[in-house]
Design an enzyme around this catalytic site. Structure first.
Site, mmCIF file in Angstrom:
data_model
loop_
_atom_site.group_PDB
_atom_site.id
_atom_site.type_symbol
_atom_site.label_atom_id
_atom_site.label_comp_id
_atom_site.label_asym_id
_atom_site.label_seq_id
_atom_site.Cartn_x
_atom_site.Cartn_y
_atom_site.Cartn_z
ATOM 1 C CB SER A 1 1.271 -9.323 5.860
ATOM 2 O OG SER A 1 0.991 -7.780 5.657
ATOM 3 C CG HIS B 1 5.303 -9.163 7.650
ATOM 4 N ND1 HIS B 1 6.656 -9.041 7.693
ATOM 5 C CD2 HIS B 1 4.946 -8.321 6.887
ATOM 6 C CE1 HIS B 1 7.124 -8.315 6.872
ATOM 7 N NE2 HIS B 1 5.801 -7.438 6.312
ATOM 8 C CG ASP C 1 3.608 -4.860 5.947
ATOM 9 O OD1 ASP C 1 4.740 -5.313 5.949
ATOM 10 O OD2 ASP C 1 2.682 -5.620 5.612
ATOM 11 C CG MET D 1 3.506 1.042 5.151
ATOM 12 S SD MET D 1 2.424 0.659 3.733
ATOM 13 C CE MET D 1 2.422 -1.150 3.525
ATOM 14 C CG HIS E 1 8.534 -4.574 6.407
ATOM 15 N ND1 HIS E 1 7.803 -4.969 5.223
ATOM 16 C CD2 HIS E 1 9.398 -3.846 5.997
ATOM 17 C CE1 HIS E 1 8.475 -4.425 4.301
ATOM 18 N NE2 HIS E 1 9.417 -3.816 4.589
ATOM 19 C CG MET F 1 7.923 -0.661 4.251
ATOM 20 S SD MET F 1 6.464 -1.425 3.509
ATOM 21 C CE MET F 1 5.887 -2.239 5.046
ATOM 22 C CG MET G 1 10.878 -5.376 0.084
ATOM 23 S SD MET G 1 9.543 -5.976 1.040
ATOM 24 C CE MET G 1 8.100 -5.598 0.378
ATOM 25 C CG ASP H 1 6.814 -8.488 2.666
ATOM 26 O OD1 ASP H 1 5.538 -8.866 2.316
ATOM 27 O OD2 ASP H 1 6.821 -7.428 3.175
HETATM 28 C C1 DX5 Z 1 4.031 -4.311 1.311
HETATM 29 C C2 DX5 Z 1 4.096 -5.041 2.430
HETATM 30 C C3 DX5 Z 1 3.694 -6.450 2.536
HETATM 31 C C4 DX5 Z 1 2.267 -6.719 1.972
HETATM 32 C C5 DX5 Z 1 2.313 -7.982 1.261
HETATM 33 O O1 DX5 Z 1 4.924 -3.117 1.140
HETATM 34 O O2 DX5 Z 1 5.447 -5.049 2.795
HETATM 35 O O3 DX5 Z 1 4.013 -7.211 3.706
HETATM 36 O O4 DX5 Z 1 1.447 -7.000 3.049
HETATM 37 O O5 DX5 Z 1 1.090 -8.113 0.778
HETATM 38 P P1 DX5 Z 1 0.755 -9.131 -0.348
HETATM 39 O O6 DX5 Z 1 1.172 -10.407 0.148
HETATM 40 O O7 DX5 Z 1 -0.659 -9.021 -0.681
HETATM 41 O O8 DX5 Z 1 1.613 -8.987 -1.619
HETATM 42 ZN ZN ZN Z 2 5.785 -6.332 4.817
#
Ligand code: DX5
Ligand code: ZN
Length: 231
Positions: free
Chosen positions: A16, A41, A43, A45, A74, A76, A145, A183
């Protein structure tokens, strides 16, 4: 450049980029691609569904060049269906949406497929997998999650193992086999157990990018996941 996920051998470690250095984002991805990473991956947001704001399709497009790996995005964000064209144009292979943001989840999954991308659905730690009963036959991936979404570096929530068992049961009842992804909080202490629990895609952010040697960490996680499966 899009990548067919049937080329991949599971389980895979999916870095990620949330924990990467965004000042050098292309090389942060390239270094792991050169080390063998074939699933990344992303993320996204929006500062609304989750407090932080990260990036949009421009970033995905800018790192897509020369990287022949599977890109999962992903989302969010609220109203994820509004962003599907842009992420498809950016070169995303898969978009994963939260159950919690989609009152019309069947429609959104259908729209992702109509944009020629694979579709994933994700549930937060407090959302039981049973809510996926009527959509599970339509998705390519289910993401569990293992932390509350929004930040990297949080501790793994152990209840995730129970949810993986519940998911396995649901998949048996429905006779379907989407990929299973976890994740959050993935590290060398739980990678083997997660792979043994049937997880195909293990997302790892801080345990790779905050390690002294990210490539060595990627290799260690990958070999632990594979060893558990072949043992
Ligand atoms: C959190 C993200 C994850 C994040 C995980 O909201 O969806 O993808 O990058 O990070 P680690 O592996 O550090 O928990
Ligand atoms: Zn994620």
């Amino acid at each position: 450049m899009k990548k067919n996920k049937t080329d991949l051998r599971f389980p895979v470690i999916a870095p990620s980029i949330l924990s990467a250095d965004f000042g050098h984002i292309r090389s942060e991805i390239q270094i792991l691609y050169d080390a063998g990473a074939r699933w990344f991956h992303f993320d996204v947001m929006d500062g609304s569904f989750v407090p932080p704001i990260t990036f949009g399709p421009q970033l995905v497009e800018s790192v897509r060049k020369n990287i022949d790996a599977f890109f999962d995005v992903h989302l969010m964000i609220e109203n994820p269906e509004r962003q599907l064209s842009a992420f498809n144009d950016s070169g995303a292979d898969m978009v994963t949406v939260h159950y919690e943001t989609c009152p019309h989840l069947h429609y959104v999954i259908d729209q992702i497929h109509k944009h020629n991308m694979d579709a994933g659905v994700v549930v937060n730690p407090a959302t039981p997998v049973s809510v996926l009963s009527d959509i599970i036959a339509s998705v390519d991936l289910v993401l569990i999650m293992a932390v509350n979404p929004g930040w990297g570096g949080q501790p793994f929530i152990d209840h995730t193992y129970q949810k993986l068992a519940d998911l396995k049961q649901l998949l048996n009842v429905k006779q379907v086999q989407p990929l299973v992804q976890v994740d959050g909080g993935v590290n060398k202490n739980n990678t083997g157990n997660l792979a043994a629990a049937g997880v195909h895609v293990l997302v790892a952010g801080s345990s790779i990018y905050h390690a002294t040697d990210p490539v060595a960490s990627f290799h260690e996680l990958s070999s632990q996941a594979t060893r558990t499966i072949t043992a």
